[in-house]
Design a protein around this motif. Structure first.
Motif, PDB file in Angstrom:
ATOM      1  N   MET A 331     -46.797 -19.870 -20.196  1.00  0.00           N
ATOM      2  CA  MET A 331     -46.682 -20.957 -19.217  1.00  0.00           C
ATOM      3  C   MET A 331     -47.485 -20.656 -17.962  1.00  0.00           C
ATOM      4  N   HIS A 332     -47.630 -19.352 -17.639  1.00  0.00           N
ATOM      5  CA  HIS A 332     -48.413 -18.979 -16.465  1.00  0.00           C
ATOM      6  C   HIS A 332     -49.889 -19.327 -16.660  1.00  0.00           C
ATOM      7  N   ILE A 333     -50.403 -19.094 -17.872  1.00  0.00           N
ATOM      8  CA  ILE A 333     -51.803 -19.462 -18.162  1.00  0.00           C
ATOM      9  C   ILE A 333     -51.982 -20.979 -18.050  1.00  0.00           C
ATOM     10  N   GLU A 334     -51.028 -21.731 -18.581  1.00  0.00           N
ATOM     11  CA  GLU A 334     -51.074 -23.197 -18.503  1.00  0.00           C
ATOM     12  C   GLU A 334     -51.094 -23.650 -17.043  1.00  0.00           C
ATOM     13  N   GLU A 335     -50.256 -23.012 -16.231  1.00  0.00           N
ATOM     14  CA  GLU A 335     -50.178 -23.360 -14.806  1.00  0.00           C
ATOM     15  C   GLU A 335     -51.496 -23.024 -14.097  1.00  0.00           C
ATOM     16  N   MET A 336     -52.095 -21.888 -14.459  1.00  0.00           N
ATOM     17  CA  MET A 336     -53.370 -21.503 -13.848  1.00  0.00           C
ATOM     18  C   MET A 336     -54.466 -22.517 -14.167  1.00  0.00           C
ATOM     19  N   GLN A 337     -54.458 -23.053 -15.384  1.00  0.00           N
ATOM     20  CA  GLN A 337     -55.443 -24.071 -15.746  1.00  0.00           C
ATOM     21  C   GLN A 337     -55.187 -25.376 -14.995  1.00  0.00           C
ATOM     22  N   ARG A 338     -53.918 -25.749 -14.859  1.00  0.00           N
ATOM     23  CA  ARG A 338     -53.576 -26.989 -14.147  1.00  0.00           C
ATOM     24  C   ARG A 338     -53.986 -26.934 -12.686  1.00  0.00           C
ATOM     25  N   THR A 339     -53.773 -25.778 -12.063  1.00  0.00           N
ATOM     26  CA  THR A 339     -54.062 -25.632 -10.631  1.00  0.00           C
ATOM     27  C   THR A 339     -55.493 -25.170 -10.367  1.00  0.00           C
ATOM     28  N   GLN A 340     -56.280 -25.043 -11.429  1.00  0.00           N
ATOM     29  CA  GLN A 340     -57.672 -24.589 -11.353  1.00  0.00           C
ATOM     30  C   GLN A 340     -57.816 -23.175 -10.796  1.00  0.00           C
ATOM     31  N   LYS A 341     -56.789 -22.374 -10.992  1.00  0.00           N
ATOM     32  CA  LYS A 341     -56.912 -20.944 -10.705  1.00  0.00           C
ATOM     33  C   LYS A 341     -57.760 -20.295 -11.810  1.00  0.00           C
ATOM     34  N   LEU A 342     -57.704 -20.882 -13.003  1.00  0.00           N
ATOM     35  CA  LEU A 342     -58.522 -20.456 -14.139  1.00  0.00           C
ATOM     36  C   LEU A 342     -59.381 -21.642 -14.567  1.00  0.00           C
ATOM     37  N   ILE A 343     -60.709 -21.458 -14.480  1.00  0.00           N
ATOM     38  CA  ILE A 343     -61.633 -22.552 -14.801  1.00  0.00           C
ATOM     39  C   ILE A 343     -62.625 -22.087 -15.858  1.00  0.00           C
ATOM     40  N   ILE A 344     -62.784 -22.890 -16.916  1.00  0.00           N
ATOM     41  CA  ILE A 344     -63.800 -22.667 -17.939  1.00  0.00           C
ATOM     42  C   ILE A 344     -64.803 -23.809 -17.828  1.00  0.00           C
ATOM     43  N   THR A 345     -66.067 -23.471 -17.595  1.00  0.00           N
ATOM     44  CA  THR A 345     -67.040 -24.504 -17.268  1.00  0.00           C
ATOM     45  C   THR A 345     -68.462 -24.053 -17.584  1.00  0.00           C
ATOM     46  N   PRO A 346     -69.396 -24.994 -17.765  1.00  0.00           N
ATOM     47  CA  PRO A 346     -70.813 -24.600 -17.890  1.00  0.00           C
ATOM     48  C   PRO A 346     -71.287 -23.927 -16.607  1.00  0.00           C
ATOM     49  N   LEU A 347     -72.174 -22.986 -16.756  1.00  0.00           N
ATOM     50  CA  LEU A 347     -72.647 -22.210 -15.609  1.00  0.00           C
ATOM     51  C   LEU A 347     -73.298 -23.095 -14.545  1.00  0.00           C
ATOM     52  N   ALA A 348     -73.982 -24.137 -14.973  1.00  0.00           N
ATOM     53  CA  ALA A 348     -74.674 -25.016 -14.016  1.00  0.00           C
ATOM     54  C   ALA A 348     -73.701 -25.665 -13.043  1.00  0.00           C
ATOM     55  N   TYR A 349     -72.447 -25.860 -13.469  1.00  0.00           N
ATOM     56  CA  TYR A 349     -71.466 -26.524 -12.608  1.00  0.00           C
ATOM     57  C   TYR A 349     -70.925 -25.598 -11.528  1.00  0.00           C
ATOM     58  N   ILE A 350     -71.203 -24.308 -11.650  1.00  0.00           N
ATOM     59  CA  ILE A 350     -70.735 -23.330 -10.658  1.00  0.00           C
ATOM     60  C   ILE A 350     -71.665 -23.286  -9.450  1.00  0.00           C
ATOM     61  N   ARG A 351     -72.930 -23.680  -9.669  1.00  0.00           N
ATOM     62  CA  ARG A 351     -73.927 -23.540  -8.622  1.00  0.00           C
ATOM     63  C   ARG A 351     -73.507 -24.276  -7.354  1.00  0.00           C
ATOM     64  N   GLY A 352     -73.602 -23.583  -6.224  1.00  0.00           N
ATOM     65  CA  GLY A 352     -73.239 -24.175  -4.948  1.00  0.00           C
ATOM     66  C   GLY A 352     -71.807 -23.888  -4.520  1.00  0.00           C
ATOM     67  N   ARG A 353     -71.015 -23.297  -5.422  1.00  0.00           N
ATOM     68  CA  ARG A 353     -69.622 -23.003  -5.080  1.00  0.00           C
ATOM     69  C   ARG A 353     -69.502 -21.646  -4.400  1.00  0.00           C
ATOM     70  N   SER A 354     -68.444 -21.483  -3.620  1.00  0.00           N
ATOM     71  CA  SER A 354     -68.179 -20.203  -2.978  1.00  0.00           C
ATOM     72  C   SER A 354     -67.710 -19.202  -4.025  1.00  0.00           C
ATOM     73  N   LEU A 355     -68.229 -17.993  -3.961  1.00  0.00           N
ATOM     74  CA  LEU A 355     -67.873 -16.961  -4.944  1.00  0.00           C
ATOM     75  C   LEU A 355     -67.204 -15.767  -4.259  1.00  0.00           C
ATOM     76  N   SER A 356     -66.355 -16.041  -3.287  1.00  0.00           N
ATOM     77  CA  SER A 356     -65.607 -14.986  -2.619  1.00  0.00           C
ATOM     78  C   SER A 356     -64.278 -14.770  -3.322  1.00  0.00           C
ATOM     79  N   ASN A 357     -63.913 -13.494  -3.523  1.00  0.00           N
ATOM     80  CA  ASN A 357     -62.645 -13.104  -4.123  1.00  0.00           C
ATOM     81  C   ASN A 357     -62.405 -13.796  -5.474  1.00  0.00           C
ATOM     82  N   VAL A 358     -63.438 -13.753  -6.304  1.00  0.00           N
ATOM     83  CA  VAL A 358     -63.408 -14.408  -7.611  1.00  0.00           C
ATOM     84  C   VAL A 358     -63.661 -13.370  -8.703  1.00  0.00           C
TER      85      VAL A 358
END
Length: 441
Positions: A331-358
């Motif tokens: 359930m913790h993994i499910e919650e992390m996905q819902r709250t976007q604590k865990l994100i699976i995405t194409p690399l191009a969509y990461i560009r421009g985002r802050s990468l601190s403490n990740v």
């Protein structure tokens, strides 16, 4: 000492898209940009992929140094560098017409190269392209052609031998790893290790797994530990988890063939440490079939990228299936996905985002260029840990190979740094069938 003779290098469009600083990498030799390449770059200027960025940056660089001389004899690029000039289109010579009927951009660049070679008989004229077929076509016509060599790694065999096995170690030395009284030093083993090197020590009666800590100059024992329900199944996986869980190691490269557990271990380690990071990002580059953009695929954007992302969701599914759906961990993994604590995405969509403490995992990193790897890492903020995984023998990018891809380049350049560790996973753990197919087919 004899003075080196100048050469003329004609650059294909794919070289510019690979490295927009390429015009400064040819020392005192002259550079020619075919007008066809500028025409092709114009088609790449719009978009969010790294090649679109390179196209825009190269055009901006040309704008800085632009002048009439670019079309008239060339413009000096700087001290110790040659001249840069743009060459306009040339007629297709008869020898090309006999072999290649189509007037493609590649053939027009080849025609310009042939024209330059005929008009500079005393100077080597070399076509530089990452397209193997174009190099073959050039050579069939007697034209000198080569790959872009600036970021190629010469010795890739050394990258496969990161884990060292030491036989016939005195058992009393191995016992030091099990005792906190007296540490085991590299000098006692008569070795000169580099930072974060891993060892399998074998004595007559005992053995141990060890890690070299350069800061303390001692070897410490590596124990098999479980990470979010995932247990390492061999020595290399144990070493990989150790590196992934060490906070002082901020950059990890995991290489190895399919089925060795690279991505699964990285994701399990990330989940195990999620309380120390604001977000876990799991991404992979999209290399579309036949080098086409994904726009031609049917469906909305989620439907287009779903096939590319599915292997990452499969790895997450393996971890989730270790627990009951009603369990706290599931359930913790499910919650992390819902709250976007865990994100699976194409690399191009990461560009421009802050990468601190990740905790940032980049899968299939062998399909990235060295410059793309650099772009990602140089955006790291405080507290970020990067993990790059991939198989350098399975490259889908049309202009990369085992020696020029970003994962190989990263592993070679970062070798020996105190914040970096590389583990090459050897044994497949999916199944006997998968292992047999990987080895024999």
């Amino acid at each position: 000492m004899a003075k080196k003779s100048k050469k003329i290098f004609v650059l294909d469009t794919n070289v510019i898209l690979h490295d927009f600083h390429c015009i400064y990498k040819f020392q005192e030799n002259d550079i020619v940009i075919p007008i066809v390449a500028l025409e092709e770059l114009d088609h790449f200027k719009k978009g969010n992929e790294i090649i679109n960025y390179h196209a825009r940056e190269f055009v901006r660089e040309l704008d800085k140094i632009a002048g009439d001389k670019l079309f008239n004899g060339g413009l000096l690029l700087g001290k110790g560098l040659g001249k840069l000039r743009i060459e306009t289109g040339k007629p297709i010579p008869p020898e090309m017409k006999d072999s290649f009927s189509e007037s493609t951009p590649d053939h027009r660049i080849l025609a310009i190269t042939i024209h330059l070679a005929k008009n500079n008989p005393n100077t080597p004229v070399i076509l530089v392209t990452k397209d193997i077929n174009l190099r073959m076509k050039a050579k069939s016509l007697g034209v000198l052609a080569q790959d872009y060599l600036n970021d190629k790694v010469e010795d890739i065999d050394s990258l496969k031998k990161e884990v060292e096995v030491i036989e016939k170690v005195n058992d009393s030395l191995i016992q030091k790893l099990y005792s906190s009284d007296e540490p085991l030093t590299a000098k006692e083993l008569k070795i000169k290790p580099y930072a974060n090197q891993y060892f399998i020590l074998k004595g007559s009666k005992s053995s141990a797994l060890a890690h070299y800590d350069k800061a303390t100059d001692i070897l410490d024992r590596v124990e098999k530990v479980r990470a979010y329900g995932i247990d390492p199944r061999n020595a290399e996986q144990t070493f990989a988890l150790d590196a992934l869980l060490r906070p002082e190691i901020q950059l990890v490269a995991l290489t190895g063939k399919a089925g060795t557990g690279k991505t699964l271990l990285a994701l399990a380690a990330a989940l195990q440490q999620e309380e120390y990071f604001e977000q876990i990002l799991l991404a992979r580059p999209i290399v579309a079939l036949s080098n086409k953009d994904i726009g031609y695929l049917p469906g909305d954007i989620d439907e287009k990228i779903s096939p590319y992302m599915q292997p990452l969701f499969d790895n997450l599914g393996v971890i989730k299936n270790r627990f009951k759906p009603t369990s706290k961990d599931y359930m913790h993994i499910e919650e992390m996905q819902r709250t976007q604590k865990l994100i699976i995405t194409p690399l191009a969509y990461i560009r421009g985002r802050s990468l601190s403490n990740v905790f940032f995992i980049v899968d299939e990193a062998q399909n990235l260029t060295p410059h793309e790897i650099k772009t990602i890492i140089t955006r790291a903020g405080e507290g970020t840990k990067f993990v790059f995984t991939g198989d350098i023998h399975q490259i889908d990018h049309p202009y990369l190979d085992m020696k020029s891809n970003g994962l190989t380049y990263l592993t070679d350049r970062m070798h020996g740094q105190e914040i970096f560790a590389h583990i090459n996973l050897v044994k497949g753990e999916r199944s006997y069938l998968a292992e047999l197919a990987s080895d024999l087919l």
